[in-house]
Design a protein around this motif. Structure first.
Motif: not given
Length: 476
Positions: A177-205
């Protein structure tokens, strides 16, 4: 006299009260003066901004002031995490960087951070120099320098992806679970995991400058919803970044908060055991002494320093440092940047889990088994200046016991730290020392009280005794 005052991590203020366009221009003129006088101004300045109210327009104002003084500007074309800006400053060999952010503060705040040419926070000497120009008029250049809009993210994301083993993270099968707390980190880890095929859920993005119901700081109570979401989404860890993504927080698979001390310890153990990269270890005065035990086991020198990431940066610039960090979730690895980076550290937690074949909760338990149980707590006491000063004075005058526990010794590197004789711990194998730290804020009526011991019960007992001691005032 200007309302602008640069602290150890820049200037912050309340939006529309003291954080106004006029005052942002004052700060920008001082930065321009500094760059012209002390740096290679032709190398230009990078400017980034977070998701807070008005951040893009405040960034544009800074850009116009600097360009008007003849300094070329690379202005972020979109929301930028603070470590990305620092990475851009160093990578582009810029004279410096300006970040519009108030980090983990409540929504009504915004701020200006200055980043030096080495890709980290400006040293105290640099900040003092900038402040010296606050009241001085800034001459305009005959021809304004250009303002170029730039996407700083591609080289930064490439560096994150190269630093960790994404194939191993994918192969682990762990879900995050990736929680960016509505902040500037939104989309970064999610994008990296998406491209790498790592299962994730983005939260408060989503972008929401109001940070509804929370401050964007990865500690309780602001991550209570994250605890529930990790369990509900059947994730093996929750990875959390603050408003400008330079700090990290985490939640294990059971919804338990993993504090910044244990995050630092997990990453340190992995670096020493798996990577075996050279360098000393640094930690702030208010962080866990488990780090000392890990460093000693691997034959590394541990340097304890004052509270604030500026001390880590100074050491990284002076000598070979592997990793350094502070109590508030700021951890820096010198091979990456002399800077806190919550996004990199989130990826590293996933990498450690993959390499060790353990969930985050299992990693923490393994550390506690190996190095002894270390539990930690902190309370922030918003009290009058008189009561704060009274508590510090009485603590300095000498205290023989706290919570019925004998004071063994006192250290005063940054605040007043009492080491206590704790019978509840001596019966435990490899028990953590029990210590209590009182540290007064230099800028507001706030006293922070920190404690580490061998159990949560001991921590709470000592913290409550400390609270009572503080509130006694001069009647003691």
């Amino acid at each position: 006299m200007s309302a602008v005052k640069f602290g150890t991590d820049g200037w912050r203020g309340i939006i529309a009260d003291d954080f106004t366009y006029e005052n942002v221009r004052v700060a920008a003129r001082a930065i321009a003066h500094y760059v012209i006088e002390h740096e290679d101004a032709k190398a230009g300045v990078c400017i980034g901004y977070d998701t807070r109210f008005g951040s893009p327009s405040f960034a544009r104002v800074v850009a116009e002031v600097l360009a008007g003084a003849g300094i070329p500007v690379a202005l972020a074309s979109k929301v930028t995490p603070t470590p990305e800006l620092s990475f851009a400053v160093r990578g582009r060999k810029a004279a410096g960087g300006v970040m519009i952010t108030s980090s983990h503060n409540p929504a009504e705040w915004n701020g200006v951070k200055y980043k030096a040419s080495y890709g980290g926070s400006g040293s105290p000497a640099i900040i003092a120099s900038i402040e010296s120009y606050l009241e001085k008029p800034l001459p305009l250049a005959a021809t304004p320098a250009p303002i170029e809009e730039v996407d700083f993210s591609p080289p930064y994301i490439a560096a994150l992806e190269a630093f960790v083993d994404l194939k191993a993270i994918k192969a682990s099968g762990y879900r995050f679970l990736i929680d960016t707390m509505y902040g500037a980190g939104k989309g970064y880890i999610a994008g990296i995991f998406e491209r790498a095929g790592v299962p994730y859920v983005e939260f408060r993005s989503e972008t929401n400058p109001a940070f509804p119901g929370i401050n964007p700081e990865p500690i309780l109570p602001h991550i209570a919803a994250t605890q529930k979401a990790v369990v509900a989404e059947h994730c093996d860890a929750g990875l959390i970044t603050d408003g400008d993504a330079d700090r990290i927080g985490a939640v294990d698979e059971h919804g338990n908060v993993v504090d910044a001390h244990k995050i630092f310890a997990v990453i340190l153990q992995w670096l020493l055991k798996r990577k075996q990269w050279p360098g000393d270890v640094t930690r702030a005065f208010n962080t866990t002494k488990m780090l000392d035990r890990i460093a000693a086991k691997h034959g590394r020198k541990l340097i304890e320093h004052g509270i604030g990431f500026k001390y880590v940066v100074d050491l990284m610039l002076e000598r070979e440092i592997l990793i350094g960090g502070e109590e508030s979730g700021g951890v820096g690895i010198s091979r990456h940047l002399p800077e806190r980076d919550g996004l990199l550290n989130s990826l590293l937690i996933a990498n450690v889990m993959a390499d060790e074949h353990k969930t985050l909760g299992e990693l923490v338990a393994a550390l506690q088994d190996e190095y002894g149980e270390h539990q930690y707590g902190r309370i922030d006491m918003h009290i009058s200046e008189e009561l704060k000063q009274s508590a510090i004075r009485r603590a300095k005058e000498g205290v023989s016991e706290i919570a019925g526990l004998k004071v063994l010794r006192v250290e005063t590197l940054d605040g007043i730290k009492f080491f206590l004789e704790n019978p509840a711990c001596t019966s435990k194998p490899n028990a953590a020392e029990t210590w209590l730290l009182l540290r007064a804020s230099g800028t507001e009526p706030l006293l922070r009280v920190y404690c580490e011991s061998c159990s949560t019960e001991s921590v709470q007992r000592v913290l409550e005794a400390a609270r009572a001691f503080v509130l006694q005032g001069d009647s003691a």
